[in-house]
Design an enzyme around this catalytic site. Structure first.
Site, PDB file in Angstrom:
ATOM      1  N   GLY A 117     -30.716  -2.389 -32.921  1.00 32.51           N
ATOM      2  CA  GLY A 117     -31.709  -1.693 -33.834  1.00 32.51           C
ATOM      3  C   GLY A 117     -33.190  -2.130 -33.881  1.00 32.51           C
ATOM      4  N   GLY A 164     -37.182  -1.916 -36.140  1.00 31.01           N
ATOM      5  CA  GLY A 164     -38.086  -1.720 -37.194  1.00 31.01           C
ATOM      6  C   GLY A 164     -39.425  -2.036 -37.169  1.00 31.01           C
ATOM      7  N   GLY A 165     -40.161  -1.861 -38.273  1.00 26.83           N
ATOM      8  CA  GLY A 165     -41.525  -2.537 -38.182  1.00 26.83           C
ATOM      9  C   GLY A 165     -41.535  -3.924 -38.499  1.00 26.83           C
ATOM     10  N   GLY A 167     -39.241  -5.924 -36.591  1.00 25.78           N
ATOM     11  CA  GLY A 167     -38.882  -6.434 -35.510  1.00 25.78           C
ATOM     12  C   GLY A 167     -37.834  -5.650 -34.825  1.00 25.78           C
ATOM     13  CE  LYS A 168     -37.424  -3.824 -29.367  1.00 23.71           C
ATOM     14  NZ  LYS A 168     -36.772  -3.835 -27.969  1.00 23.71           N
ATOM     15  CB  VAL A 169     -31.353  -6.266 -35.522  1.00 24.04           C
ATOM     16  CG1 VAL A 169     -29.892  -6.744 -35.919  1.00 24.04           C
ATOM     17  CG2 VAL A 169     -32.088  -5.902 -36.885  1.00 24.04           C
ATOM     18  CE  LYS A 178     -35.555  -9.170 -40.708  1.00 27.82           C
ATOM     19  NZ  LYS A 178     -35.507  -8.703 -42.111  1.00 27.82           N
ATOM     20  CG  ASP A 186     -35.544  -0.968 -50.683  1.00 25.10           C
ATOM     21  OD1 ASP A 186     -35.460   0.121 -51.192  1.00 25.10           O
ATOM     22  OD2 ASP A 186     -35.665  -1.117 -49.389  1.00 25.10           O
TER      23      ASP A 186
END
Length: 954
Positions: free
Chosen positions: A638, A640-641, A643-645, A659, A755
């Protein structure tokens, strides 16, 4: 200077100042990791070059290609780092009974592995599916361990496999065969050995397991829980030599085409529930051992065709409803040794005749109807048993054949024309050549039935075969000694084996590894009469025993002293240089450390001002590179903004989600440290656990437990292929509520998540909910009365409108978001979809005078409206309280937990129960080509959130 001091200096010089040898850096690091998880590794594992210096290690072009450590006394678990030895071809850890734990999934990364032997250890847990990735595997022997679970279907992918031995474990379930795109053992066309006996396998024997394409010679399925018929396809595998199906629950008739197996030597069908007529075995001229005892065949006169089986040595037909008289011609079979026909209806006169086999040793007809016996004086070497026959019930009849007593069987290899003397040590044993030594010992176990235990010719032949094999492989063996032949409850022949060293009184480690490997990988081939075998070795503990001379030791010491004196000057100079370099390094580290916020952390002790990290670990960047295969694309699950997992595997086999922050998104050191302190304070079964972190080489990395079933959002949308029924949705709501209640009321200081949404609720292997993503969380330690004034953060659709308007964050803001999540559980709709807001939709549609409050069109159809949604009205009432516009009107999370528990109780479900397994808790539909649950674009979009905690400077 004393001799001891010189030796210490020399060793220090070698270890610290001689450059590391030729072993590749990655392989050397992996071997060090194995050492770290094992006890009792060979003493030679201290040198700088494993390829040259370490016992049991072989290399090619500086890469480790072989690890053979049989009978070493290793203890511990097999580290997941083993998967890093990408050139490894042979791994043999047999006969180390203190090796335990599961096999790591990373074993499937050994793409060049051709031989995997773990005989006689204590490994447990399931056999990893990843073994099916080893396309070069020829030899797989995992027998005599404690493996459980099912045989992986993936083993059917091992197209080159020759030997498959999974016997004597705790495996269960059906024998796997192929179906559609799923492989099974029927695809192993090159395999000659299926050894699966002494497990808990169940179900029927699949017909497709056998075909004319199979190269099988051994099929051993004894002592399982198999049922159903013997498949007629067995007759298609015409290369078969040994078939053991005994001690199962097989039923129905024996297939009539079984006599197609003209190469079959041993057929063992005893102790089943077989019915019908006794099969006609005419034409099976290689058949040597036949046992069909304890079945329910139709009554039958002793078959004439038994006399046509020219190779027959043993016939066992106990309790099979045989009747009539045994023809004299039967005893004339040239190789016949043992006849056991107990508990039948054999009658008339027993006449062995004058031309009976000179190998015949036993005729047992106990509990039959024999009324007379001929030629008792003419068969002195044959033990005849007629107990409980009419002949033994007549008054005055006291013949020896009316007793079941048999002579004790004993055998020990005799001395070779010499007289054994008295050995100096109690642990030393005279060899057949009368030389006192410390032998390598163990037990040879032969799985094929064996009849004549007292036939010394067989043992002498076996000794000759063993010595021939040791010599042909240039092993330092002087002689072998066999003793104590016995049969166990499985009719296995067990023989004690002692192997004596040549030229000295003990073996070195290389010698024992080589002997163990020769026996564990079946290089040694016994005479055919003994059939398939395995070896169970004892731990060898006599390396370098006092038998070696003191003068030799003194000589070695003098050599070492000379070398030490020659290097002492260089050593002292090097030490001075080292001290200077060390002081310079300390100065540099001190300067750097002043700016390192982690410099005062001690993860093993607790003190004021230091966070309680509990099990959280500080990882180095190099460690995490190894666990993720250098952050490979294959482990990317995965992005996202932030970084990566990456999916990673720790040395103990634990899966983790790692992460890694992108450089441009990293926060300040103090803020990163503060977030780790926050995460280290929360420990609850409904919160995703922090395993550790990395603040090394300019990296900011968080390591979390790996949650296999992804996000609640993917499940509700159908992406994951999992369907949640109503009770499971209630349990997901309860688990989430419990996690939030812990954050609000039990964490110290209390934490507001800020959240909560379906993308931040993860589902574990049993679909229990775990709250994730604390990147926006706020501690209440600096709160003004009962709220925190802060910049608004969160996800639209879940955001508390009161918080949005006032910028005052309270724990009731989480309650509102949780209420929206409850509506999502009911409807499987996104909170904001095509301009429609789920809270407003439900409020407008709600009608408490109607069934299901009039929400039929809003309820997710996959819940199953045909079933009663117990407590649905109370759940909706609770939901609407949570989404009240005024925070004061919303319940606390502890009140929400209590109310959902009551709803589950009213539905007849214990809210404390967790699903023992996935299969009993939910329905899994076809996943098709769905992506990995962590790799959803929605899941890793910044506006949608991130299932593992984001680092947010606010």
């Amino acid at each position: 200077m004393s001799e001891t001091m010189l030796l210490v200096l020399l060793l220090a010089f070698n270890y610290l100042f001689i450059a590391k040898g030729e072993t590749a850096d990655g392989d050397f690091t992996t071997l060090l990791s194995l050492m770290d998880t094992w006890k009792n590794t060979p003493p030679s594992w201290v040198g700088a070059d494993p390829c040259d210096d370490w016992d049991g290690i072989k290399c090619k072009n500086s890469r480790v290609t072989s690890i053979t450590l049989a009978s070493t006394g290793l203890a511990g678990e097999l580290s997941g780092d083993i998967g890093s030895l990408s050139e490894l071809e042979t791994l043999d850890l047999s006969y180390n009974k203190d090796l335990t734990g599961p096999l790591p999934q990373s074993i499937g990364d050994l793409k060049k592995l051709s031989t995997l032997i773990l005989v006689g250890c204590s490994f447990n847990g399931p056999i990893p599916e990843s073994i099916g990735y080893l396309q070069e595997l020829l030899f797989l022997s995992l027998n005599s361990n404690s493996f459980s679970g099912q045989i992986p279907h993936s083993l059917g992918n091992l197209s080159k496999l020759y030997w498959l031995d999974l016997a004597e474990n705790q495996l269960e379930g059906p024998i796997p065969v192929s179906s559609g795109s799923i492989s099974g053992l029927d695809k192993l066309h090159h395999a000659k050995h299926f050894h699966l006996g002494k497990n808990n396998l169940s179900g029927s024997i699949p017909p497709q397991l056998f075909s004319s394409e199979m190269a099988l010679i051994h099929v051993l399925l004894e002592r399982n829980q198999l049922n159903g018929n013997i498949p007629p396809t067995l007759g298609l595998a015409q290369g078969l030599e040994v078939v053991r199906l005994d001690s199962n629950s097989l039923s129905g008739p024996v297939p009539s085409n079984i006599n197609n197996l003209t190469n079959l030597q041993d057929l063992y069908l005893s102790n089943n529930k077989l019915l019908g007529s006794l099969p006609n075995l005419i034409g099976m001229n290689a058949l040597s051992y036949l046992d069909m005892s304890n079945n329910s065949f139709k009554p039958l006169d002793f078959p004439v065709w038994f006399s046509t089986l020219k190779s027959l040595t043993t016939l066992k037909m106990e309790k099979t409803q045989l009747q009539g008289q045994v023809p004299t011609s039967f005893f004339s079979l040239a190789n016949l040794q043992t006849v056991v026909l107990k508990d039948n209806k054999i009658n008339g006169t027993l006449d062995i005749g004058s031309t009976y086999s000179n190998q015949l040793r036993l005729v047992d007809l106990e509990t039959n109807s024999v009324d007379s016996l001929k030629q008792t004086d003419g068969v002195p070497n044959v033990k005849i048993i007629l107990k409980d026959n009419p002949i033994c019930q007549e008054i005055g009849e006291v013949g020896s054949y009316c007793s079941t007593s048999q002579s004790n069987v004993s055998y020990t290899t005799p001395p070779n024309n010499c007289q054994p003397g008295t050995c100096s040590s109690e642990e030393q044993i005279p060899s057949p050549n009368c030389i006192c030594a410390y032998p390598y010992t163990g037990t040879l176990v032969f799985r094929s039935p064996f009849s004549d235990l007292d036939n010394r010719t067989y043992y002498v032949t076996l000794e000759e075969y063993l010595m021939q094999s040791f010599r042909s492989h240039s092993l330092p063996v002087d002689s072998v000694l066999l003793s104590h032949p016995t049969k166990d409850s499985n009719q296995y022949l067990e023989l004690s084996l002692q192997v004596f060293p040549s030229g000295q009184d003990h073996f070195n480690r290389t010698g024992t590894f080589s002997i163990g490997f020769l026996l564990s990988n079946q290089t040694f081939k016994p005479p055919k009469v003994f059939g398939p075998f395995y070896f169970n070795a004892d731990k060898y503990e006599h390396f370098g025993n006092p038998g070696s001379s003191e003068s030799s030791k003194s000589s070695n010491i003098r050599i070492l002293i000379g070398a030490a004196v020659g290097g002492s000057v260089l050593l002292l100079l090097s030490l001075l240089a080292g001290v200077y370099a060390f002081r310079q390094k300390r100065r540099a580290e001190k300067a750097i450390g002043q700016s390192n916020p982690f410099r005062r952390w001690d993860t093993t002790k607790s003190s004021t001002g230091i966070p309680q990290l509990k099990e959280a670990k500080m990882f180095s960047f190099e460690e995490l590179k190894k666990y993720t295969k250098n952050f490979s694309q294959a482990n990317d699950i995965g992005s996202g903004g932030f970084g990566k997992v990456y999916k990673g595997t720790l040395p103990n086999g634990q899966l983790v989600a790692i992460k890694r922050a992108q450089k441009e998104s990293m926060q300040g050191k103090i803020e990163f440290k503060a977030e780790i302190e926050l995460l280290s304070r929360v420990h609850h079964k409904n919160l995703v656990s922090l395993v550790g972190f990395c603040f090394d080489q300019g990296e900011q990395i968080l390591v979390y437990e790996y949650i296999p079933n992804g996000t609640l959002k993917d499940t509700l949308s159908g992406k994951s292929g999992i369907r949640l029924d109503w009770i499971r949705r209630l349990k997901v709501a309860l688990g989430t509520a419990r996690g939030l209640a812990y954050l609000h009321e039990l964490a110290n200081p209390p934490i507001i998540h800020r959240d909560i949404k379906s993308n931040n609720i993860l589902l574990d292997q049993s679909l229990n909910a775990k709250v994730a993503d604390f990147g926006l969380s706020k501690c209440m330690v600096d709160c003004e009365k009962d709220h925190v004034t802060t910049q608004v953060k969160g996800t639209m659709g879940y955001l508390d409108p009161e918080y949005y308007m006032s910028q005052q964050l309270t724990e009731k803001s989480d309650v509102y978001s949780f209420g929206v999540l409850m509506l999502e559980l009911i409807s499987a709709r996104r909170p904001l979809e095509r301009g429609r807001y789920i809270v407003k939709q439900v409020k407008n549609a709600l009608d408490k005078t109607k069934g299901l409050y009039g929400l039929h069109e809003i309820i997710d159809p996959s819940i199953g409206l045909e079933s009663t949604l117990s407590g649905f009205d109370k759940f909706v009432d609770l939901t609407m309280k949570c989404v009240e516009e005024c925070g004061e009107d919303r319940p606390k999370m502890s009140d929400v937990v209590r109310e959902i528990e009551n709803i589950l109780k009213s539905a007849g479900t214990n809210p404390s129960d967790e699903s023992p397994s996935i299969s009993s808790s939910y329905e899994e539909v076809s996943r098709g080509s769905s992506s990995h649950p962590y790799n959803s674009n929605d899941s890793f979009d910044l506006s949608a959130g991130f299932p593992y905690p984001k680092v947010d400077p606010k």
